[in-house]
Design a protein around this motif. Structure first.
Motif, PDB file in Angstrom:
ATOM      1  N   SER A  62     116.368  23.994 -26.331  1.00 20.90           N
ATOM      2  CA  SER A  62     117.848  23.287 -25.443  1.00 20.90           C
ATOM      3  C   SER A  62     117.743  21.190 -25.020  1.00 20.90           C
ATOM      4  O   SER A  62     116.886  20.506 -25.504  1.00 20.90           O
ATOM      5  CB  SER A  62     117.934  23.801 -23.870  1.00 20.90           C
ATOM      6  N   SER A  63     118.778  21.132 -24.784  1.00 20.41           N
ATOM      7  CA  SER A  63     119.102  19.883 -24.932  1.00 20.41           C
ATOM      8  C   SER A  63     117.888  18.587 -23.133  1.00 20.41           C
ATOM      9  O   SER A  63     117.798  20.634 -21.918  1.00 20.41           O
ATOM     10  CB  SER A  63     120.456  18.780 -23.899  1.00 20.41           C
ATOM     11  N   GLY A  64     117.268  18.092 -23.558  1.00 22.35           N
ATOM     12  CA  GLY A  64     116.416  17.932 -22.710  1.00 22.35           C
ATOM     13  C   GLY A  64     114.521  18.445 -22.219  1.00 22.35           C
ATOM     14  O   GLY A  64     113.836  18.242 -21.445  1.00 22.35           O
TER      15      GLY A  64
ATOM     16  N   PRO B 181     120.289  22.143 -41.925  1.00 21.30           N
ATOM     17  CA  PRO B 181     120.523  23.819 -41.099  1.00 21.30           C
ATOM     18  C   PRO B 181     120.150  23.667 -39.786  1.00 21.30           C
ATOM     19  O   PRO B 181     119.049  23.461 -39.663  1.00 21.30           O
ATOM     20  CB  PRO B 181     121.044  24.854 -41.813  1.00 21.30           C
ATOM     21  N   ASN B 182     120.324  24.091 -38.433  1.00 27.73           N
ATOM     22  CA  ASN B 182     119.364  24.271 -37.130  1.00 27.73           C
ATOM     23  C   ASN B 182     118.675  23.343 -36.946  1.00 27.73           C
ATOM     24  O   ASN B 182     117.832  23.261 -36.380  1.00 27.73           O
ATOM     25  CB  ASN B 182     118.625  25.861 -37.383  1.00 27.73           C
TER      26      ASN B 182
ATOM     27  N   ALA C  61     117.515  10.325 -35.075  1.00 21.97           N
ATOM     28  CA  ALA C  61     117.779  10.267 -36.813  1.00 21.97           C
ATOM     29  C   ALA C  61     116.603  11.812 -36.923  1.00 21.97           C
ATOM     30  O   ALA C  61     116.378  11.383 -38.507  1.00 21.97           O
ATOM     31  CB  ALA C  61     117.909   8.948 -37.390  1.00 21.97           C
ATOM     32  N   VAL C  62     115.760  11.696 -35.698  1.00 19.50           N
ATOM     33  CA  VAL C  62     114.906  13.201 -36.644  1.00 19.50           C
ATOM     34  C   VAL C  62     114.765  14.267 -35.617  1.00 19.50           C
ATOM     35  O   VAL C  62     115.268  14.341 -34.900  1.00 19.50           O
ATOM     36  CB  VAL C  62     113.313  12.230 -36.047  1.00 19.50           C
ATOM     37  N   ALA C  63     114.870  15.599 -36.188  1.00 22.60           N
ATOM     38  CA  ALA C  63     115.260  16.261 -35.914  1.00 22.60           C
ATOM     39  C   ALA C  63     113.931  17.812 -36.428  1.00 22.60           C
ATOM     40  O   ALA C  63     113.815  17.470 -37.484  1.00 22.60           O
ATOM     41  CB  ALA C  63     116.534  17.171 -36.143  1.00 22.60           C
ATOM     42  N   PHE C  64     114.424  18.940 -35.561  1.00 24.07           N
ATOM     43  CA  PHE C  64     114.001  19.970 -37.033  1.00 24.07           C
ATOM     44  C   PHE C  64     114.709  20.701 -37.830  1.00 24.07           C
ATOM     45  O   PHE C  64     115.800  20.314 -36.394  1.00 24.07           O
ATOM     46  CB  PHE C  64     113.506  20.996 -35.269  1.00 24.07           C
ATOM     47  N   HIS C  65     114.361  20.658 -37.947  1.00 24.41           N
ATOM     48  CA  HIS C  65     115.971  21.670 -38.892  1.00 24.41           C
ATOM     49  C   HIS C  65     115.086  22.713 -40.149  1.00 24.41           C
ATOM     50  O   HIS C  65     113.746  22.485 -40.608  1.00 24.41           O
ATOM     51  CB  HIS C  65     117.107  20.689 -39.382  1.00 24.41           C
TER      52      HIS C  65
ATOM     53  N   LYS D   6     122.128  19.687 -30.506  1.00 23.58           N
ATOM     54  CA  LYS D   6     121.648  20.877 -31.259  1.00 23.58           C
ATOM     55  C   LYS D   6     123.021  20.608 -32.702  1.00 23.58           C
ATOM     56  O   LYS D   6     124.557  20.187 -32.116  1.00 23.58           O
ATOM     57  CB  LYS D   6     121.125  21.819 -30.774  1.00 23.58           C
ATOM     58  N   ASP D   7     122.604  20.191 -33.911  1.00 21.40           N
ATOM     59  CA  ASP D   7     123.754  21.322 -34.576  1.00 21.40           C
ATOM     60  C   ASP D   7     123.229  21.988 -35.542  1.00 21.40           C
ATOM     61  O   ASP D   7     122.770  21.896 -36.590  1.00 21.40           O
ATOM     62  CB  ASP D   7     124.631  19.448 -35.721  1.00 21.40           C
ATOM     63  N   ALA D   8     124.194  22.818 -35.568  1.00 21.74           N
ATOM     64  CA  ALA D   8     123.842  24.308 -36.680  1.00 21.74           C
ATOM     65  C   ALA D   8     123.840  24.035 -37.668  1.00 21.74           C
ATOM     66  O   ALA D   8     123.423  24.622 -38.860  1.00 21.74           O
ATOM     67  CB  ALA D   8     124.446  25.891 -36.298  1.00 21.74           C
ATOM     68  N   ASP D   9     124.777  23.409 -38.145  1.00 18.61           N
ATOM     69  CA  ASP D   9     125.565  22.749 -39.412  1.00 18.61           C
ATOM     70  C   ASP D   9     125.002  21.677 -40.308  1.00 18.61           C
ATOM     71  O   ASP D   9     126.196  20.686 -40.248  1.00 18.61           O
ATOM     72  CB  ASP D   9     127.002  23.260 -39.511  1.00 18.61           C
TER      73      ASP D   9
END
Length: 170
Positions: free
Chosen positions: A161-163, A122-123, A130-134, A108-111
């Protein structure tokens, strides 16, 4: 789907109830004394989870669910229950589709700022390369990520959380 689950439940019930009522094989000695019986409440727990999380198209054992065609996402408890959602969720374009399948949260990376697209994300909760919820537009498609609104992105960021397991269905 409910009818299939009902049939499975009946079959499992018949197996548990019928397990002690099999006839003796020829040549087996007759049991002495009254037949053993026990209340149904003493039957062993089968430990089965529902096949899907109620109200979602995802497996019961996932922590986050995304339905790309319906543009919705949920958080779940991993035991078949929704804990948050549905919320609006917008995936990628035809040229940059969101991958489908089951994934694990990597980090996770908040910024986060994308170095590929020079875009703020964000979030970010990364679950595939290279794929995320944000947090992102719910009217403009991404380059494969899952855009969530402000409050939903905060909730997904704080709860996952991770995993943790993420399932994305077409």
């Amino acid at each position: 789907m409910a009818a299939v689950l009902a049939v499975l439940a009946c079959l499992l019930g018949a197996l548990v109830v019928g397990a002690g009522s099999a006839a003796a094989a020829p040549g087996d000695p007759e049991p002495s004394g009254p037949p053993a019986s026990r209340p149904v409440t003493d039957a062993p727990a089968l430990g089965l989870l529902p096949l899907t999380t109620a109200g979602t198209p995802c497996d019961a054992d996932v922590d986050a669910c995304v339905d790309l065609s319906e543009q919705r996402a949920w958080l779940t408890d991993g035991a078949g229950n929704v804990t948050y959602g549905p919320v609006g969720a917008l995936g990628g374009t035809r040229k940059y589709p969101t991958p489908t399948g089951t994934f694990s949260v990597d980090y996770k990376d908040a910024d986060h700022v994308s170095n590929l697209y020079d875009a703020e994300m964000p979030n970010s909760v990364f679950f595939a390369p290279a794929v995320a919820f944000h947090r992102g537009s719910l009217s403009e498609r991404s380059h494969g990520c899952i855009h969530l609104g402000r409050s939903a992105s905060q909730k997904f960021f704080s709860e996952l959380s991770s995993g943790d397991t993420v399932q994305v269905v077409p």
